[in-house]
Design a protein around this motif. Structure first.
Motif, PDB file in Angstrom:
ATOM      1  N   GLN A 110     -30.973  53.417  51.375  1.00  0.00           N
ATOM      2  CA  GLN A 110     -30.419  54.465  52.081  1.00  0.00           C
ATOM      3  C   GLN A 110     -30.615  54.024  53.779  1.00  0.00           C
ATOM      4  O   GLN A 110     -30.109  54.227  54.686  1.00  0.00           O
ATOM      5  CB  GLN A 110     -31.126  55.916  51.939  1.00  0.00           C
ATOM      6  CG  GLN A 110     -30.784  56.355  50.807  1.00  0.00           C
ATOM      7  CD  GLN A 110     -29.224  56.561  50.545  1.00  0.00           C
ATOM      8  OE1 GLN A 110     -28.155  56.738  51.403  1.00  0.00           O
ATOM      9  NE2 GLN A 110     -28.660  56.823  49.251  1.00  0.00           N
ATOM     10  N   GLY A 111     -31.795  53.429  54.225  1.00  0.00           N
ATOM     11  CA  GLY A 111     -32.381  53.212  55.287  1.00  0.00           C
ATOM     12  C   GLY A 111     -31.855  51.934  56.156  1.00  0.00           C
ATOM     13  O   GLY A 111     -31.992  51.868  56.965  1.00  0.00           O
ATOM     14  N   VAL A 112     -31.621  50.786  54.926  1.00  0.00           N
ATOM     15  CA  VAL A 112     -31.580  49.393  55.522  1.00  0.00           C
ATOM     16  C   VAL A 112     -30.017  48.773  55.116  1.00  0.00           C
ATOM     17  O   VAL A 112     -29.323  48.446  55.724  1.00  0.00           O
ATOM     18  CB  VAL A 112     -32.624  48.601  55.310  1.00  0.00           C
ATOM     19  CG1 VAL A 112     -32.624  47.263  55.865  1.00  0.00           C
ATOM     20  CG2 VAL A 112     -34.121  49.117  56.129  1.00  0.00           C
ATOM     21  N   PHE A 113     -30.325  48.875  53.724  1.00  0.00           N
ATOM     22  CA  PHE A 113     -29.185  48.069  53.157  1.00  0.00           C
ATOM     23  C   PHE A 113     -27.800  48.806  53.367  1.00  0.00           C
ATOM     24  O   PHE A 113     -26.862  47.822  53.544  1.00  0.00           O
ATOM     25  CB  PHE A 113     -29.359  47.870  51.613  1.00  0.00           C
ATOM     26  CG  PHE A 113     -28.569  46.767  50.879  1.00  0.00           C
ATOM     27  CD1 PHE A 113     -28.769  45.502  51.120  1.00  0.00           C
ATOM     28  CD2 PHE A 113     -27.355  47.183  50.121  1.00  0.00           C
ATOM     29  CE1 PHE A 113     -28.307  44.416  50.683  1.00  0.00           C
ATOM     30  CE2 PHE A 113     -26.573  46.096  49.539  1.00  0.00           C
ATOM     31  CZ  PHE A 113     -26.824  44.776  49.819  1.00  0.00           C
ATOM     32  N   ARG A 114     -27.601  49.991  52.914  1.00  0.00           N
ATOM     33  CA  ARG A 114     -26.206  50.544  53.209  1.00  0.00           C
ATOM     34  C   ARG A 114     -25.937  50.685  54.520  1.00  0.00           C
ATOM     35  O   ARG A 114     -24.840  50.208  54.848  1.00  0.00           O
ATOM     36  CB  ARG A 114     -26.180  51.901  52.538  1.00  0.00           C
ATOM     37  CG  ARG A 114     -26.543  52.004  50.907  1.00  0.00           C
ATOM     38  CD  ARG A 114     -26.197  53.299  50.460  1.00  0.00           C
ATOM     39  NE  ARG A 114     -26.461  53.490  49.025  1.00  0.00           N
ATOM     40  CZ  ARG A 114     -26.455  54.394  48.083  1.00  0.00           C
ATOM     41  NH1 ARG A 114     -25.799  55.640  48.844  1.00  0.00           N
ATOM     42  NH2 ARG A 114     -26.432  54.261  46.983  1.00  0.00           N
ATOM     43  N   PRO A 115     -26.756  51.001  55.468  1.00  0.00           N
ATOM     44  CA  PRO A 115     -26.477  50.742  56.894  1.00  0.00           C
ATOM     45  C   PRO A 115     -25.915  49.684  57.597  1.00  0.00           C
ATOM     46  O   PRO A 115     -25.109  49.592  58.595  1.00  0.00           O
ATOM     47  CB  PRO A 115     -27.501  51.573  57.643  1.00  0.00           C
ATOM     48  CG  PRO A 115     -28.383  52.159  56.751  1.00  0.00           C
ATOM     49  CD  PRO A 115     -28.039  51.743  55.256  1.00  0.00           C
ATOM     50  N   THR A 116     -26.305  48.766  56.881  1.00  0.00           N
ATOM     51  CA  THR A 116     -26.296  47.219  57.263  1.00  0.00           C
ATOM     52  C   THR A 116     -24.986  46.735  56.558  1.00  0.00           C
ATOM     53  O   THR A 116     -23.878  46.403  57.053  1.00  0.00           O
ATOM     54  CB  THR A 116     -27.562  46.347  56.979  1.00  0.00           C
ATOM     55  OG1 THR A 116     -28.656  46.714  57.648  1.00  0.00           O
ATOM     56  CG2 THR A 116     -27.137  45.114  57.610  1.00  0.00           C
ATOM     57  N   PHE A 117     -24.998  46.302  55.301  1.00  0.00           N
ATOM     58  CA  PHE A 117     -23.979  45.911  54.642  1.00  0.00           C
ATOM     59  C   PHE A 117     -22.837  46.945  53.978  1.00  0.00           C
ATOM     60  O   PHE A 117     -21.696  46.384  54.230  1.00  0.00           O
ATOM     61  CB  PHE A 117     -24.400  44.950  53.304  1.00  0.00           C
ATOM     62  CG  PHE A 117     -25.471  44.066  53.809  1.00  0.00           C
ATOM     63  CD1 PHE A 117     -25.053  42.895  54.608  1.00  0.00           C
ATOM     64  CD2 PHE A 117     -26.831  44.131  53.705  1.00  0.00           C
ATOM     65  CE1 PHE A 117     -25.845  42.175  55.044  1.00  0.00           C
ATOM     66  CE2 PHE A 117     -27.980  42.999  53.807  1.00  0.00           C
ATOM     67  CZ  PHE A 117     -27.358  42.098  54.609  1.00  0.00           C
ATOM     68  N   ILE A 118     -23.101  47.842  53.503  1.00  0.00           N
ATOM     69  CA  ILE A 118     -22.244  48.939  52.971  1.00  0.00           C
ATOM     70  C   ILE A 118     -21.399  49.445  54.109  1.00  0.00           C
ATOM     71  O   ILE A 118     -20.026  49.250  53.920  1.00  0.00           O
ATOM     72  CB  ILE A 118     -22.811  49.913  52.053  1.00  0.00           C
ATOM     73  CG1 ILE A 118     -23.502  49.444  50.997  1.00  0.00           C
ATOM     74  CG2 ILE A 118     -21.443  50.841  51.713  1.00  0.00           C
ATOM     75  CD1 ILE A 118     -22.751  48.554  50.242  1.00  0.00           C
ATOM     76  N   TYR A 213     -22.478  35.154  47.399  1.00  0.00           N
ATOM     77  CA  TYR A 213     -21.599  36.521  47.319  1.00  0.00           C
ATOM     78  C   TYR A 213     -21.732  37.108  48.531  1.00  0.00           C
ATOM     79  O   TYR A 213     -20.543  37.680  49.083  1.00  0.00           O
ATOM     80  CB  TYR A 213     -22.193  37.252  46.111  1.00  0.00           C
ATOM     81  CG  TYR A 213     -21.438  38.312  45.652  1.00  0.00           C
ATOM     82  CD1 TYR A 213     -20.425  38.460  44.926  1.00  0.00           C
ATOM     83  CD2 TYR A 213     -21.988  39.783  46.377  1.00  0.00           C
ATOM     84  CE1 TYR A 213     -19.839  39.595  44.666  1.00  0.00           C
ATOM     85  CE2 TYR A 213     -21.390  40.711  46.052  1.00  0.00           C
ATOM     86  CZ  TYR A 213     -20.394  41.211  45.149  1.00  0.00           C
ATOM     87  OH  TYR A 213     -19.605  41.929  44.941  1.00  0.00           O
ATOM     88  N   LEU A 214     -22.879  37.449  49.191  1.00  0.00           N
ATOM     89  CA  LEU A 214     -22.612  38.270  50.610  1.00  0.00           C
ATOM     90  C   LEU A 214     -21.828  37.526  51.502  1.00  0.00           C
ATOM     91  O   LEU A 214     -20.971  38.319  52.018  1.00  0.00           O
ATOM     92  CB  LEU A 214     -24.221  38.401  50.821  1.00  0.00           C
ATOM     93  CG  LEU A 214     -24.390  39.587  51.829  1.00  0.00           C
ATOM     94  CD1 LEU A 214     -23.880  40.735  51.676  1.00  0.00           C
ATOM     95  CD2 LEU A 214     -25.897  39.583  52.240  1.00  0.00           C
TER      96      LEU A 214
END
Length: 231
Positions: A110-118, A213-214
């Motif tokens: 919630q705090g890093v991955f989603r606000p960055t990549f999603i 992939y990313l």
């Protein structure tokens, strides 16, 4: 090949299951499922609408912890078990796995991955404020606890690789992809453990696939935005 892991390469739970299979030398196939754009039949194969999903012939199983336990029991390996059998070591390894799967995952996802990549994959700007809040105020609590638990040890349980080590690594790898791992000087044992896990042949092979992939996903987004005249 009867064993199939259905999930996303960047899901820490798919990563955990995949690494368990790789460490045990199990032959398996990976099939992508995007949980943000799932197939119509998703709920019929995943009642909680989560990944990963394991199929072994006609047998189907959900939840990464259940899958890891199944793979460990169903496929004996000369490398030994991933889940301890001694009661105290078993309980402790499962607790560290749960801490990684809930507390660590919640703050990283919630705090890093989603606000960055999603956000990027949805064509939205990176939420730097949310990332800073997680890195400064939320994640240090998680790191401090895990640092205290791994302090003076090479592995979390039984002085050998267990599901606890794989679960913690699987979550921290997404911080690594986002360039937000803490400095080793701040958490020397935890970051030393992460470096040790990352250096394993299984982790190196998987990390390379995930990075490709990313990069592909982000390049596809950039191309689509250019075509739309949005970038």
């Amino acid at each position: 090949m009867s064993v199939v892991v259905h999930g996303s390469p960047l899901s820490p739970f798919t990563r955990k299951v995949t690494l368990v299979a790789m460490e045990k030398g199990i032959s398996f196939e990976s099939k992508d499922i995007n949980p943000y754009n799932p197939p119509d039949h998703f709920e019929s194969i995943s009642p909680l609408k989560r990944i990963p999903i394991l199929t072994d012939g006609a047998f189907r199983l959900n939840d990464s912890s259940a899958i890891a336990a199944y793979l460990d029991a169903a496929f004996p390996s000369p490398n030994g078990t991933i889940i301890p059998t001694e009661p105290k070591a078993l309980g402790y390894a499962l607790w560290i796995e749960e801490y990684a799967d809930t507390a660590l995952f919640g703050d990283i996802s919630q705090g890093v991955f989603r606000p960055t990549f999603i956000n990027q994959m949805r064509g939205e700007p990176i939420d730097t404020q949310m990332i800073e809040e997680a890195v400064r105020n939320k994640l240090p609590v998680r790191f401090q606890y895990l640092e205290s638990e791994i302090s003076g040890k090479k592995y979390f349980s039984e002085n050998r690789l267990t599901v606890a080590d794989i679960a913690v690594y699987a979550q921290l790898a997404n911080l690594d992809h986002a360039g937000q791992l803490p400095e080793q000087v701040s958490y020397p044992y935890l970051m030393g453990h992460y470096s040790q896990m990352k250096a394993r042949e299984t982790s190196k092979a998987l990390s390379s696939q995930e990075s490709r992939y990313l990069k592909f996903m982000l390049s596809q987004l950039k191309s689509s935005l250019s075509v739309d005249g949005s970038a």
